[in-house]
Structures are given as structure tokens and as C-alpha cells.
Design an enzyme around this catalytic site. Structure first.
Site, PDB file in Angstrom:
ATOM      1  N   ASN B  96       7.011  -0.400  -7.906  1.00 34.99           N
ATOM      2  CA  ASN B  96       6.072  -0.681  -6.831  1.00 34.99           C
ATOM      3  C   ASN B  96       4.848  -1.469  -7.305  1.00 34.99           C
ATOM      4  O   ASN B  96       3.850  -1.562  -6.594  1.00 34.99           O
ATOM      5  CB  ASN B  96       5.616   0.609  -6.169  1.00 34.99           C
ATOM      6  CG  ASN B  96       6.787   1.372  -5.562  1.00 34.99           C
ATOM      7  OD1 ASN B  96       7.159   2.437  -6.033  1.00 34.99           O
ATOM      8  ND2 ASN B  96       7.392   0.751  -4.546  1.00 34.99           N
ATOM      9  N   ILE B 103      -0.353  -3.397  -6.352  1.00 37.74           N
ATOM     10  CA  ILE B 103       0.326  -2.125  -6.104  1.00 37.74           C
ATOM     11  C   ILE B 103       0.762  -2.056  -4.649  1.00 37.74           C
ATOM     12  O   ILE B 103       0.007  -2.441  -3.750  1.00 37.74           O
ATOM     13  CB  ILE B 103      -0.633  -0.954  -6.399  1.00 37.74           C
ATOM     14  CG1 ILE B 103      -1.161  -1.054  -7.825  1.00 37.74           C
ATOM     15  CG2 ILE B 103       0.060   0.390  -6.190  1.00 37.74           C
ATOM     16  CD1 ILE B 103      -2.391  -0.234  -8.070  1.00 37.74           C
ATOM     17  N   CYS B 104       1.958  -1.544  -4.458  1.00 39.31           N
ATOM     18  CA  CYS B 104       2.397  -1.298  -3.090  1.00 39.31           C
ATOM     19  C   CYS B 104       2.321   0.195  -2.836  1.00 39.31           C
ATOM     20  O   CYS B 104       3.176   0.963  -3.245  1.00 39.31           O
ATOM     21  CB  CYS B 104       3.846  -1.800  -2.905  1.00 39.31           C
ATOM     22  SG  CYS B 104       4.494  -1.453  -1.262  1.00 39.31           S
ATOM     23  N   LEU B 105       1.240   0.595  -2.204  1.00 39.15           N
ATOM     24  CA  LEU B 105       1.065   2.017  -1.911  1.00 39.15           C
ATOM     25  C   LEU B 105       0.470   2.110  -0.513  1.00 39.15           C
ATOM     26  O   LEU B 105      -0.522   1.445  -0.205  1.00 39.15           O
ATOM     27  CB  LEU B 105       0.142   2.647  -2.953  1.00 39.15           C
ATOM     28  CG  LEU B 105      -0.138   4.140  -2.798  1.00 39.15           C
ATOM     29  CD1 LEU B 105       1.156   4.936  -2.968  1.00 39.15           C
ATOM     30  CD2 LEU B 105      -1.168   4.609  -3.802  1.00 39.15           C
ATOM     31  N   LEU B 138       8.404  -3.872  -5.278  1.00 38.69           N
ATOM     32  CA  LEU B 138       7.778  -5.160  -5.559  1.00 38.69           C
ATOM     33  C   LEU B 138       8.433  -5.800  -6.764  1.00 38.69           C
ATOM     34  O   LEU B 138       8.468  -6.996  -6.915  1.00 38.69           O
ATOM     35  CB  LEU B 138       6.286  -4.958  -5.854  1.00 38.69           C
ATOM     36  CG  LEU B 138       5.325  -4.899  -4.657  1.00 38.69           C
ATOM     37  CD1 LEU B 138       3.920  -4.659  -5.154  1.00 38.69           C
ATOM     38  CD2 LEU B 138       5.402  -6.182  -3.855  1.00 38.69           C
TER      39      LEU B 138
END
Lengths: 1056, 164
Positions: B96, B103-105, B138
Site C-alpha cells: 500500500n 501511502i494508501c490508507l 499501490l
């Protein structure tokens, strides 16, 4: 025969033409100069006239008059007669004789084609009036035959009126010469004016030129022509020439000449009268005095010398210099006036006009300089700062009129008189224009401009108002005053920036001032309406007025409190031992909470003063006020009123004669009476509940006074409120006697010690229907236990005392005296709202679940008991809003504060947080916490309070303080003992968290950088209790403990 | 009642930066007073609290055990109404997180709420290290290797981590 025929024609032609000439001189300013030239050119094209070769056969200017070119000189003129006409004349011989004579005379009398050389001609410089070069040369040229020719032309010949022709010709010649040669010079001079800074030089050039020229004109005239005319009619013969010359000069004067003259006069008079000059370049005074006077050159030297003189000598030198300059200027003015007079420019001319203008302006300037901004007695007395002797002489108590008169008689009038003597030598001395009244008008103008300041400074500014009175006698003057003042009001008072109190105060002063100025109130009516209208748009006008009415009570209370405090001091040692007392005194900061935050300044004391003043009025006057309104409405209908007078002519449409003459009614009529009465009841109620005394004499008096104005019914509620209060006193005394008596007996019986007698309760019983409803709040909460007990007993007694009635306690209303003793300070608050008192009482104990997570010391201050809002709500059953309000009350007073990490938790600041950074370890000088002294507190607390109030004594409990103190005591010892674990040092515990945080995230850092960062974060919290050296030692210890490593870049966290 | 009203009144529009600073100061204090194990953060420059650096220790029992990762925090001026921008500064190999450290959060994007703070972000990121969301990666390679080839994953992670 032809000649006979010709003569009358000639005569007929010449008579009206003279008139035409004069008229054209005045009315046709179409550059005659150029016209002349044109004509010359025109005639130049044709062959010269036959007459040119002959001895001036016909050179009279008659023909030219007919052609409307009056200024053409004979020499440049062709014969107007047809050629040969003269020769066909049989009467030729006489004609030839005449022509020859004419030729001789005119060529002698004519002027050169150039202006006169001033330097040559001005022979006045040696003080002896002598003929100039030109005149002397002319006299030399005058041969006997010339005289004969002139004499022939003037006396005999064929002239019906002897001499007329030659005189006319001469007049013409003078005009020609003047226009052609002198005028360009004058114009030149005018053009230079812009380039030259000195008006005096310009003026002197022009005047000199004119003087010289005129002198030559006149001399020639009087030497050669006048003797022949004078025999016939001396005065009538000079007059036409004189007038012609004067008019041509007046016409040719440069347009800026009056201005020039005015400037020069102004400059000189400023010096003579010692006025502060508006333009910095002071006129060169030596100019009109002759430049050859030795003193003039010395001026330069003396200024050089001056610089080397000592200061005091310089002052006297300055004085001498000023005097000298004054004298010089004076003589220069006289000279100037004389020379102007000589060229007919002074008397009745431009000179006199400018002189008058300047005198008027000077007078005006003096007035504004002397009086502007000085309208109080003390201001007027101040001698002029410039050290002007004429002003310093003014006696101390002189009113402005006297000052003006003195100045007029001392300075201005002599000057004017001496100048006038030069201008009009024949006039009697005392015929001066009414300068004094002129000055008075000037002064009035100044005063009108500063009317607003005068009003603000009233009554000190009384003299300023008196200055205005004498001139306010015309409707126009009054209109000027009111419109100017209205404008100032609008600009300076009636805007958002002015506080209502200030506006009201100005309005009160305005009423007073304008009543002095105009007893009938027309002026006040005009300007006041605006203020009234504006004030009625302001919300707080009513509030401020009522506050003003009630304000006197502050004085009473102040005295009261002082008594109270003085009791507190000396009696204490009797109760405590001496040491304790001293200690107490040293540590105790008794801060009396102010009754009201309001500044005394902001209260309109004037209103209550005025109201009181009304009280002292006679009864009839009171009735007058009362009946005024009613009478006014009836008055116009009362046809039997022999005293009736019409309204003043300049009264406005809304003007009412009897619209109250006192300030109070002006203020009250501005408001709606219901608004006022409501506000009055509100404030009265607040005040009554706040007042510890029950002596409401002044309130009673006020209500009586207001009854007069508003009527009995309107003030009924207020009266009942007062009555409630005096009833309350009786009830209170009764209940207290009963309860305490019973309490004591019961305690005696039970053998228990008296416990809560220190809490005294006083009650005020109010009739809820008559009090402002918003004051009766229903908020409920639990009172502290001992107070609740007493309240219960009161309830009981009241029910016994007044059957079938019950007390309904308004717990939110009322006040308590609260004493707080904290570790480092003690407070005594006089008027703590009951809810706040209850709340702070709760802080005296600990909640069921103590907040153990709060450190013992925060921000450098000891932390006392802490409560969360939830806990307080639970304990006191108070609404959250009220709790917040109470918390705010104490937070504002720095007793409680919010716990930084939880905004719902509040704790007692046992010691005030430190705001400074202690550079090194600071051991707080430890003093044993004061034990609460119940007896002492009991002694100071008892004061009568309102019915619902209770006196609460709250203080943080001693245990908490002890604990805090113990902690502190132990600190130094532990610090030294726990060498092996640096983190045990409490000074570094929090800092270490920060240090590890920054080292973990920001990489290695030097001690300095760590310290800087720490100080930025910790100082606001008061957590930085070490210096950089100590930090370094600490870091070293941490390295020993294996928490950090030392690297070249600084300290680094060691991997765990 | 009056507390809240006065405080809101006293904060005109221009004071938003001070509000952020106040809030961040408070968060810093909380972080320092009660540090969570394995995570920490600190402002880069004491005079500008809008930029922080955070550190996460890799959770035990994951590929990241024994490693520490640095993050940069950049707070908007209307924080906490808007989430901070958080980027890994230490090179990262995670499904991620992309190669630039982004960051993919969800809580840093659309699921952001003003109740989150730095500490909760750090803890969420720490748990994200152990439990990636492989569904929306990602870094596709990392997502693929995460389950299929732990050895290769560890190698690539080690390689990335050395790049520091």
C-alpha cells in the site's frame, strides 16, 4: 474767414472729444499701444504729409480724438486736415506764428522715446530733493524763444480758452510716454514677480519708477505750463492733468500690484506687531529705509557677531534686534506709505484699500494667535510664548475683551493712526473705524470654531462662552454658530467611536453652555435635536443615564469597605499569635474583588448631581417643571395671558418655549419613559440586592424625585422594591435571632460544639410580581451542607413567622463573601455569586474518583484538588451551563485552571505557575502552610447579606497543601540520592520524553540544539527547570545508562 | 456555556493558524506525556509546527520486524478538519505504499475525521505494515510477493531498506 469758420468747428470737435478721451482711457483697454503702432505702419505706407516739411502747421490732436485714438502723440500724427487747407487760408500769418510756436513748444515739451533712467533721475538719495538729470538738461534746453512760444500758446493766440490746447497736448504726451515706455517696464516687473521671492523689491522697483516718472511729468508741467494757467484758475487747471495721470497710472499698474502691496504691508506689520510670521522669509526691513543708511549694512555684521555671544546675551541681543527691526519696519512702512501717497496710490486708492485689508487680516491673525485654544481663565493669563511685551503686560485676571482693548490701544491703533495721518493729513485723530468690535467678531469666529472643545471643557471654558455672547445678536451669527457646531458635532461626537457616556456628558455640557448663550433655548433646540436623535438610536443610552442616576451609591460602599478592611487588620493579632500574624500579613494578598468592573470615569455622575440639585429647588420650581409640559400645550390657547411673547424669530418649527429648562428633563424627554422605567427598575433591583446596607435613603430620595417627573404610578414598582428591602431587614433580623437562639440552645443542650456559626446567612424577601422578571432565576443546585442546614432552619422559622407563606429561595441570586487560602496566596472576595461560591466550596474536597493522572506540579505551579465537570455536576446538581459559568468566574481570577490535557478537568492552582524560566535549580523557600483559622475567618466574615445569599467560606483543604508541601520537601533529597537513574530526577522526566521524541525522529542533535528546542516547547508549559549545562550532564548520564550515544553530529538514540 | 461561546468568539478567521498550532502543541504534549511504544513523532522545526517527522518501529512478527521507518507529516492550515499529508521517508516496500513513499490508507483520505490525531495515524500505519490491504495495492509487485514469495519479498524489502 475760413479761420473763423474753422475755429468753432475745431472747438466743437475738441470739447466732446476730451470726454471721449477720458472715457476711452478707462473703458477701452484694448492695447492702445499696439494700436498706435498699427496706425504708424498704416501711415508709413503713404508719402509723408506735406505738413512734415513745414513748421508744424496743424498738429493738434483733435483729429485723432475723433478717430478714437486718443493716445496718439502729435509728433507721430499726420494732419487731419485736407492738404493745403491751411495754406489756402487768408489769415496765414497768424497761423504760421501759431504753428511755429506750437512746433517749438511741443518739441521742447515732448519726452524722449525711452523710459527715464531711474538711477539718474532719482535724486532723492542725498536727502535733498533736487531735479534729476533729465529735468536739469531740460532746463538747460529751455531757450527764451521756447518760453515765448509756450507763453504765446498759453496766453494769446487764437485760442478761445487760453492754454487749453497745449495743456491737452501735454496731457496726451504724458499718456503716450507713460503707456509706451513706462508701462512695459511695469509689466516686465510683474513678470519678474514669480521669479523673485521678495515682494518688497518688486514693490520698490515699481514705486521708484513711478515716482521718478511722475515727478518729471509734474515738474515739467508745473515749471513750464502751470505759471500761465495758474493766473486764471489755479486749482481747476491742475485738476484735469492730475486726474488724467492718476487714472492712467491706476490703469497701468500691474495686476499683481495690490497683492504685492498687501504682502509687503503684511510683512511689515507682522514685524511691527510681533506676530508670528506665517511665511518664514522675513521681509527685508532695510529696504525702504534708504540703502545708504549705515545701519543697514551693520545688520549683516551684527548677525555674525551674535553667533559668538553667550545665550543670555543673545537673548537680550535678540530683544534689541527685534526692537530694531520693529523700528526699521515702522519707518519702512511710513516711507512706503509716503511714496505711495506721492504717486497718488495711497489715499482713496489701491494703497489705502490694501492697507485696510492688511490691518483687518493682521487683527484677525492676532486674535486667533492670542485666543485660539485659550478659553479658560488660566489659558488666557498665560503670557504669549514669544515674549511679546504687549501681551505680557496683560494683567492676570483680564478678560479677553480687556486684552483686546489693551492690544488695540497699545499696538494697533497707534500704527493705524500714524499711517492714516500720512494719508489723510487733515483728518482728526480719533476717527478710527470700530476696530474693537471687529476684533470681537474675529474672536467670536475663533470661538465658534472651537465651540466643541469649549463645551467639552465646560465649565472651565466659561470665558470662552462669554466671548461669544456679545456677538450673537443677529440671527445670522446665531445660525453660523449652530451650523458650525452641528458640523463639528457630527464629525467629532456623533459617530461610532464615541462612547455613549462621552456623548451624554457632552450633551449635558452643551445644555449648560447653550443655556448661558441663549436663555430661550432656540440655539440648544437647533443643535440638541441632532444629539437627541442620535442618542435615541443608541441602545445603551438608557443604561448609562440610569447608571448615572444611581451612581452615588458607589461612594457609600467605598467608605463601607474601607471600614471593613481597617477592622480586619488591627483585630487579627488579638486572635492569632504575633508570628502567625506577621507571616499571614506577609503572605496574604487580600484582594478585594471590585464591586463593579466599571471605571468611575465612565459613570455620569453629573446626572445624579443634577437630580440632587433639583431636589434643592423650591417646591414651586418643582411644580413648574411638573406643569411645564401641560402648561405648554395650553398656553397658546390662553388668550388672557398678558405675559405672552412670540417665539424668537429664528426658532425652528419644533421649538417649544417651555420644553424644560433643566438638564434632567432634557435627558429624560429624549427617552421613552417606559424604556427608562424598565431600565431603572433593573438597575435598582441589581443594586438593592447587592447592597449590604438596608439604608436606602438616597434611593428613596431618587425615587421621590423621579415620581415628580414620571408620575406616582410609573414609579410604583420601584417604590415597592424599596419597601421589600426594608421589610426584609426586619424579617432577617427576626429570623436570625430565632434560629441562632435555637441553635445555641440546642447545641448547649446536646453539648456539641458550635460548628457552622461562622457561616452567616442574611435573606432578602422580595415580592416577585414587582421585580423585573428576568432577575428571578429559577436555577437550582445543592448548597454546601452546613449552609443547607441553616437555610432549612430559616425556612422553618419563616413559616412560623408568617403563616401560610413559604420562602422560595432563589439560589442563583445573591452573593457570598469568600475567603480562599492557597499555598502561596490568600484572597478575600466580597461579592461572589452564590453559584460560584458553591462551586469553589466543592473544590475544598476531593471527588469520589480522584484524578491521579494529574501530576503534582504543572507549569511550575503546585496542583491542588481537581474535579471534572461531570463530577461537579453530579455533586452539586448544578446545570452544566452554570458550572461552566462558575468555573469561568474562578479561572478569570486565577484560582482554578483547566487541565491542559483534558478540558473537562479543572484543578486548583495552589501556587501560581511560574512564568519565568528558572535558570538553575530553585529550591522554593518552604513555608509551612497556614492552618485554616476558623476563628479568624469567622471574625471577618459576618456581614449582612441578602436573603438568598449565604456566606460561604471555602478554601482548599489543608491536606492537599500538606501533600504538595511534602512532595516538594522531598524533592532535593531524592535528586541527590538517585544518581544512577537520571530519569528519576523529576526535572527531567518530562523533558526526556521530548528529548527521546526529537532524537528518534530528527536524528542526532547537539546539546545546544536540544536545549533550544526544549525551551521552545517547554517554557510555555513552565516545564523547563534546568539550564544547558545541566542538560549536558543529564545527557551524559543517559549515555552511561545506555539510552543515548554520543556521535559527532550530536546525541543519538541507542537502538533498544 | 460561556466558556465555549467566548472561545469561539475569540477565534476570528485569521487565527486558524494559531488554532492549528495550539492543537499540534497539545498533540505533541500528549505524545510526549504518554508515548505509545514503537511510534513517535516530533516537529521538524519548533517554530513551524506544521511539519513533523514520525518514526515507526516495524511490528514484531512481520517482514518489518527490527526496522524503523521514518515518515514526514505535513499539516494543512485547517487541520484537523483536513488530514495531514503523510509520506514514508524511509524507502519502503509495501503493497500500500508506492515507490515515492505515498501511502494508501483510507483514514488519510476519505475516511479522515477530526478525532484522529498523530498518534492514531502512527498506530494505524504501524498496523498497516503487518496487515496490508492487498486488494487495492499501490505496489503490485509487493502485493503479489507478499503472499506468494516471502523470501523474495524479504530480499526486495531488504534491498529497498538499504537504499536509505
Amino acid at each position: 474767414m475760413t479761420r473763423r469758420l474753422q475755429r468753432p468747428r475745431n472747438e466743437n470737435a475738441s470739447r466732446p472729444s476730451t470726454v471721449a478721451m477720458l472715457l476711452s482711457g478707462f473703458h477701452i483697454p484694448q492695447e492702445p499701444h499696439r494700436q498706435v503702432k498699427k496706425r504708424r505702419i498704416f501711415y508709413g505706407i503713404f508719402p509723408p504729409a506735406a505738413s512734415a516739411s513745414l513748421p508744424t502747421p496743424l498738429a493738434t490732436p483733435i483729429g485723432s480724438f475723433n478717430e478714437n485714438t486718443p493716445l496718439l502723440p502729435p509728433s507721430a500724427q499726420a494732419s487731419p486736415f485736407p492738404h493745403g487747407q491751411g495754406f489756402s487760408n487768408s489769415d496765414g500769418e497768424a497761423f504760421v506764428t501759431h504753428s511755429r510756436a506750437w512746433h517749438l513748444a511741443t518739441s521742447f515739451l515732448s519726452f524722449p522715446d525711452s523710459p527715464f533712467d531711474v538711477s539718474e533721475e532719482d535724486s532723492n538719495d542725498l536727502g535733498v530733493a533736487r531735479d534729476g538729470v533729465y529735468l536739469r538738461r531740460k532746463a538747460d534746453l529751455c531757450r527764451p524763444e521756447t518760453r515765448e512760444a509756450i507763453s504765446y500758446l498759453m496766453t494769446s493766440g487764437a485760442n478761445a480758452v487760453p492754454g487749453e490746447n497745449l495743456v491737452e497736448w501735454y496731457t496726451c504726451e504724458v499718456r503716450r510716454h507713460f503707456l509706451e515706455y513706462i508701462r512695459p517696464m511695469l509689466d516686465e516687473a510683474e513678470r519678474d514677480i514669480t521669479s523673485k521671492a521678495r515682494p518688497e523689491h518688486q514693490l520698490s522697483d515699481i514705486i521708484l519708477q513711478l515716482r521718478v516718472t511722475c515727478k518729471i511729468y509734474y515738474s515739467v508741467y508745473s515749471t513750464y505750463l502751470l505759471p500761465y494757467i495758474a493766473k486764471v484758475d489755479p486749482i481747476a487747471s491742475v485738476e484735469p492733468f492730475h486726474r488724467s495721470l492718476a487714472s492712467i497710472i491706476a490703469y497701468c499698474l500691474p495686476s499683481s500690484f495690490p497683492l504685492l502691496l498687501r504682502k509687503t504691508f503684511y510683512a511689515y506689520f507682522t514685524i511691527i506687531l510681533s506676530l508670528p510670521s506665517s511665511n518664514s522669509t522675513v521681509a527685508d526691513v532695510g529696504l525702504f529705509t534708504s540703502p545708504h543708511i549705515p545701519g543697514a549694512d551693520e545688520t549683516v555684521h551684527s548677525t555674525d557677531v551674535e553667533l559668538e555671544l553667550e545665550d543670555d546675551e543673545k537673548a537680550t541681543m535678540d530683544q534689541v534686534e527685534a526692537n530694531r527691526r520693529r523700528e526699521e519696519a515702522r519707518s519702512a512702512v511710513f516711507k512706503l506709505v509716503e511714496s505711495l501717497n506721492a504717486i497718488e496710490l495711497m489715499a482713496n486708492g489701491v494703497g489705502e484699500r490694501e492697507f485696510a485689508v492688511v490691518i483687518d487680516r493682521i487683527a484677525g491673525e492676532w486674535v486667533s494667535h492670542r485666543f485660539c485654544g485659550r478659553y479658560t481663565d488660566s489659558d488666557l493669563d498665560v503670557a504669549d510664548a514669544d515674549g511679546d511685551t504687549s501681551m505680557a503686560k496683560v494683567s492676570a485676571s483680564a478678560a479677553s475683551a480687556e486684552i483686546m482693548k489693551e492690544w488695540l490701544d497699545g499696538s494697533l491703533a497707534p500704527l493705524v493712526r500714524s499711517v492714516m495721518k500720512i494719508i489723510h493729513p487733515g483728518d482728526p485723530d480719533d476717527e478710527l473705524p470700530p476696530l474693537l468690535s471687529r476684533l470681537a467678531h474675529r474672536l467670536a469666529r475663533v470661538r465658534i470654531k472651537e465651540m466643541f472643545d469649549i463645551i467639552v471643557d465646560f465649565p472651565a471654558s466659561m470665558p470662552g462662552i462669554m466671548d461669544l455672547i456679545p456677538t450673537l445678536n443677529t440671527p445670522i451669527a446665531r445660525l453660523v454658530l449652530t451650523s458650525t457646531f452641528a458640523y463639528t458635532l457630527h464629525r467629532r461626537l456623533l459617530h461610532q467611536g464615541a462612547s455613549t457616556v462621552n456623548i451624554l456628558r457632552a450633551y449635558i455640557n452643551m445644555i449648560k453652555c447653550f443655556q448661558i448663550l441663549d436663555a430661550k433655548g432656540v440655539l440648544l433646540d437647533r443643535v440638541g435635536a441632532r444629539v437627541r436623535r442620535y442618542l435615541s438610536t443608541r441602545e445603551d443610552t438608557v443604561v448609562e443615564i440610569v447608571k448615572g442616576i444611581l451612581c452615588y451609591e458607589y461612594d457609600e460602599e467605598d467608605n463601607d469597605e474601607q471600614d471593613e478592611n481597617s477592622v480586619l487588620g488591627p483585630m487579627s493579632p488579638a486572635k492569632d499569635d504575633l508570628m502567625n500574624f506577621k507571616e499571614g500579613l506577609r503572605r496574604r494578598i487580600v484582594i478585594d474583588a471590585d464591586v463593579d468592573d466599571e471605571d468611575e470615569e465612565d459613570i455620569l455622575k453629573e446626572i445624579s448631581t443634577e437630580l440632587q440639585a433639583c431636589a434643592h429647588m423650591g417646591a414651586d420650581k418643582k411644580n413648574e417643571v411638573l406643569g411645564a409640559a401641560a402648561a405648554a400645550s395650553l398656553e397658546d390657547l390662553d388668550f388672557d395671558d398678558m405675559e405672552w411673547q412670540p417665539d424668537p424669530s429664528d426658532a425652528g418649527p419644533e421649538y417649544r418655549r417651555d420644553k424644560g429648562t433643566d438638564i434632567i428633563s432634557h435627558l429624560f424627554t429624549m427617552l421613552e419613559s417606559t424604556k427608562f422605567i424598565n431600565e431603572f427598575q433593573n438597575q435598582l433591583g441589581k443594586r438593592l440586592l447587592l447592597q449590604p446596607t438596608s439604608e436606602f435613603l438616597r434611593e428613596k430620595a431618587t425615587i421621590e424625585l423621579l415620581k415628580v417627573r414620571f408620575g406616582e404610578n410609573e414609579m410604583q414598582n420601584a417604590a415597592i422594591m424599596l419597601k421589600d428591602l426594608s421589610e426584609s431587614r426586619k424579617i432577617d433580623t427576626h429570623l436570625r435571632d430565632k434560629t441562632i437562639g435555637k441553635h445555641i440552645t440546642s447545641s448547649l443542650l446536646s453539648g456539641k460544639k458550635l460548628q457552622d456559626e461562622e457561616t452567616e446567612i442574611h435573606l432578602k424577601v422580595i415580592s416577585r410580581l414587582f421585580w423585573p422578571q428576568h432577575m428571578i432565576s429559577e436555577g437550582d443546585f445543592k448548597l454546601p451542607a452546613h449552609i443547607a442546614n441553616t437555610v432549612g432552619r430559616f425556612n422553618h422559622e419563616f413559616e412560623l413567622f408568617k403563616k401560610s407563606r413559604k420562602l422560595n429561595w432563589l439560589k442563583e441570586e445573591g452573593y457570598a463573601i469568600v475567603e480562599l487560602e492557597l499555598t502561596d496566596r490568600a484572597y478575600r472576595y466580597k461579592q461572589v455569586p452564590t453559584y460560584a461560591a458553591t462551586l469553589i466550596h466543592a473544590f475544598g474536597g476531593l471527588p469520589d474518583v480522584p484524578h491521579n493522572d494529574i501530576p503534582g506540579e504543572l507549569n511550575g505551579g503546585l496542583v491542588g484538588n481537581a474535579w471534572s465537570i461531570g463530577q461537579l455536576t453530579e455533586k452539586l446538581s448544578m446545570s452544566t451551563d452554570l458550572i461552566r459559568k462558575s468555573l469561568d468566574y474562578w479561572v478569570e481570577r486565577h484560582i482554578l485552571t483547566e487541565y491542559p490535557l483534558d478540558c473537562n478537568v479543572y484543578y486548583v492552582m495552589e501556587t501560581l505557575p511560574r512564568t519565568d524560566i528558572p535558570a538553575s535549580r530553585r529550591t522554593t523557600p518552604h513555608t509551612s502552610p497556614i492552618k485554616r483559622d476558623d476563628q479568624h475567618s469567622a471574625f471577618v466574615t459576618p456581614r449582612r447579606r441578602r436573603a438568598l445569599s449565604f456566606v460561604s467560606e471555602s478554601s482548599t483543604d489543608t491536606e492537599g497543601e500538606d501533600a504538595g508541601a511534602r512532595k516538594e520537601e522531598q524533592t532535593p533529597a531524592r535528586q541527590d540520592a538517585d544518581d544512577d537513574d537520571p530519569l528519576a530526577n523529576p526535572r527531567f522526566t518530562m523533558a526526556w520524553n521530548y528529548i527521546s521524541g526529537m532524537l528518534t525522529n530528527q536524528g542526532p542533535m547537539t546539546t545546544d540544539r536540544i536545549f533550544n528546542t526544549l525551551s521552545l516547547f517547554l517554557i510555555p508549559m513552565g516545564g523547563l527547570q534546568f539550564d544547558a549545562v545541566e542538560l549536558d550532564q543529564f545527557m551524559m548520564k543517559m549515555e552511561e545508562n545506555g539510552r543515548v550515544d554520543k556521535t559527532p553530529a550530536g546525541w543519538k538514540m541507542r537502538r533498544a | 456555556m460561556s466558556v465555549s461561546s467566548t472561545s469561539t468568539n475569540a477565534a476570528p478567521a485569521g487565527a486558524s493558524v494559531t488554532n492549528v498550532t495550539k492543537r499540534l502543541q497539545k498533540e505533541l504534549m500528549q505524545l510526549m506525556m504518554s508515548p505509545s511504544p514503537g511510534v513517535s513523532a516530533f516537529p521538524d522545526d519548533p517554530s513551524n509546527l506544521l511539519k513533523w517527522t514520525g518514526t515507526i518501529a516495524g511490528p514484531d512478527g512481520t517482514y518489518f520486524e527490527g526496522k524503523t521507518f521514518k515518515l514526514s507529516f505535513s499539516f494543512p492550515s485547517d487541520y484537523p478538519l483536513q488530514p495531514p499529508t503523510v509520506v514514508f521517508k524511509t524507502p519502503m516496500f509495501h503493497p500500500n505504499v508506492d515507490m515515492a513513499g505515498r501511502i494508501c490508507l483510507d483514514i488519510l483520505k476519505d475516511k479522515w475525521s477530526a478525532v484522529y490525531n498523530i498518534s492514531s495515524i502512527l498506530l494505524s500505519l504501524q498496523s498497516l505494515l503487518g496487515e496490508p490491504n492487498n486488494k487495492s495495492p499501490l505496489n503490485g509487485q509487493a502485493a503479489q510477493l507478499w503472499d506468494e514469495d516471502p523470501k523474495e519479498y524479504r530480499r526486495l524489502l531488504e534491498k529497498r531498506h538499504q537504499e536509505e
